[in-house]
Design a protein around this motif. Structure first.
Motif, PDB file in Angstrom:
ATOM      1  N   ILE A 141       0.845  -1.189   0.000  1.00  0.00           N
ATOM      2  CA  ILE A 141       0.000   0.000   0.000  1.00  0.00           C
ATOM      3  C   ILE A 141       0.882   1.242   0.000  1.00  0.00           C
ATOM      4  O   ILE A 141       2.111   1.135   0.098  1.00  0.00           O
ATOM      5  CB  ILE A 141      -0.937   0.010   1.225  1.00  0.00           C
ATOM      6  N   HIS A 156       5.172  -0.719   4.532  1.00  0.00           N
ATOM      7  CA  HIS A 156       4.034  -0.677   3.608  1.00  0.00           C
ATOM      8  C   HIS A 156       3.814  -2.011   2.902  1.00  0.00           C
ATOM      9  O   HIS A 156       2.836  -2.161   2.158  1.00  0.00           O
ATOM     10  CB  HIS A 156       4.276   0.407   2.554  1.00  0.00           C
ATOM     11  N   ILE A 175      -2.803   0.747   7.708  1.00  0.00           N
ATOM     12  CA  ILE A 175      -3.072   1.774   6.691  1.00  0.00           C
ATOM     13  C   ILE A 175      -2.323   3.053   7.037  1.00  0.00           C
ATOM     14  O   ILE A 175      -2.415   3.562   8.152  1.00  0.00           O
ATOM     15  CB  ILE A 175      -4.589   2.025   6.575  1.00  0.00           C
ATOM     16  N   ALA A 180      -5.734   3.577   1.381  1.00  0.00           N
ATOM     17  CA  ALA A 180      -4.717   2.506   1.387  1.00  0.00           C
ATOM     18  C   ALA A 180      -3.893   2.474   0.108  1.00  0.00           C
ATOM     19  O   ALA A 180      -2.679   2.474   0.140  1.00  0.00           O
ATOM     20  CB  ALA A 180      -5.336   1.144   1.670  1.00  0.00           C
ATOM     21  N   LEU A 182      -3.811   0.028  -2.771  1.00  0.00           N
ATOM     22  CA  LEU A 182      -3.271  -1.326  -2.887  1.00  0.00           C
ATOM     23  C   LEU A 182      -2.768  -1.612  -4.296  1.00  0.00           C
ATOM     24  O   LEU A 182      -3.411  -1.273  -5.287  1.00  0.00           O
ATOM     25  CB  LEU A 182      -4.367  -2.342  -2.528  1.00  0.00           C
TER      26      LEU A 182
END
Length: 299
Positions: A141, A156, A175, A180, A182
């Protein structure tokens, strides 16, 4: 709801500065089409041939598909990514470099074997096959600050290269940016622990996941995996010792938080059943060493 994210939506950075490819809701299903870690630059038209390949940098190698914004993904919560299915393409490559990994100087520079994925096996040649073990090498993320190349790993996620990120895994990310953001890619049809040569069976694939937003179950800094009754914490550092210490400290905090233990009691449990495992250790200048600590779920 079901969403398809084509491989044309790919990036080489995890960053909050990018516009999301798509905005989805908690509970949605996402089918990521991913490009291989070499960004399609290797000729794979002839199986079981050894071909030279270019070395890509952080601006052209290890692409991830995304980035996907998730509604209600707020800082302080966890993004849960449940890996439901990994479908590798029929052909991939096994790269070897003379200057990267644990086993060096086996080839003069860079050479890759084109291999087949068929019947849940990796066919190294027409006669030689071994069991496949599909996994997602890079998943992450947006970081707390700035941007991070997809080829690196950290809090992350990113280029974790953890074999536990397979069809049985739920991956939890603390987060760090709203939504977020992704992304995932760098699928391997199989990869030896530690990524011995700086690659596994690098292959394009389709990856089906379900995303959700959940409350934090302990104050973690790094991704956590729950899989088959086990929980794994992670550490990333300049070498094995640093990464292992971080992963172990994270596990101790998890046990303290969930089981209401003292740190001494948590360490006793870890000494009895805590398993340290190697994730990313190809000794590349661009990637940190990654270690996991795995423990049975007792709560």
């Amino acid at each position: 709801m079901f969403h398809v994210i084509p491989k044309s939506y790919r990036t080489f950075r995890f960053s909050s500065h990018f516009q999301p490819t798509i905005i989805v809701s908690p509970g949605d299903y996402l089918l990521f089409h991913t490009q291989d870690a070499h960004n399609g630059t290797i000729d794979i038209s002839q199986p079981w041939t050894d071909v030279p390949f270019p070395e890509l940098d952080q601006d052209s190698g290890n692409p991830v598909t995304g980035l996907v914004s998730v509604k209600n993904a707020l800082i302080g919560k966890l993004l849960r990514v449940k890996i439901l299915q990994i479908i590798p393409d029929p052909v991939g490559i096994l790269p070897v470099r003379s200057y990267m990994g644990i086993m060096r100087n086996v080839v003069s520079d860079r050479l890759a074997r084109t291999v087949k994925y068929q019947d849940k096996k990796i066919w190294i040649s027409q006669e030689l096959a071994l069991p496949a073990r599909p996994m997602v090498g890079t998943i992450g993320i947006a970081p707390e600050k700035g941007e991070v190349p997809t080829i690196t790993a950290g809090s992350h996620g990113g280029n974790m290269d953890d074999n536990l990120v397979d069809e049985h895994a739920e991956v939890f990310f603390p987060i760090q940016q709203q939504g977020a953001l992704l992304g995932l890619g760098d699928v391997h049809a199989a990869m030896g622990e530690g990524e011995l040569t700086g690659g596994g069976v690098d292959i394009s694939a389709q990856v089906l996941v379900q995303v959700d937003v959940v409350d934090s179950f302990f104050p973690s800094k790094n991704p956590v995996i729950i899989r088959k009754g086990m929980v794994s914490t992670h550490g990333f550092g300049k070498d094995y010792s640093e990464a292992a210490k971080i992963a172990s400290e994270e596990m101790a905090q998890l046990l303290i938080y969930q089981l209401k233990l003292s740190k001494y009691e948590a360490v006793l449990l870890m000494a009895a059943r805590g398993d340290l495992g190697l994730c990313q250790a190809c000794l590349s200048d661009s990637s940190a060493t990654g270690v996991r600590m795995t423990f049975p779920i007792l709560w």
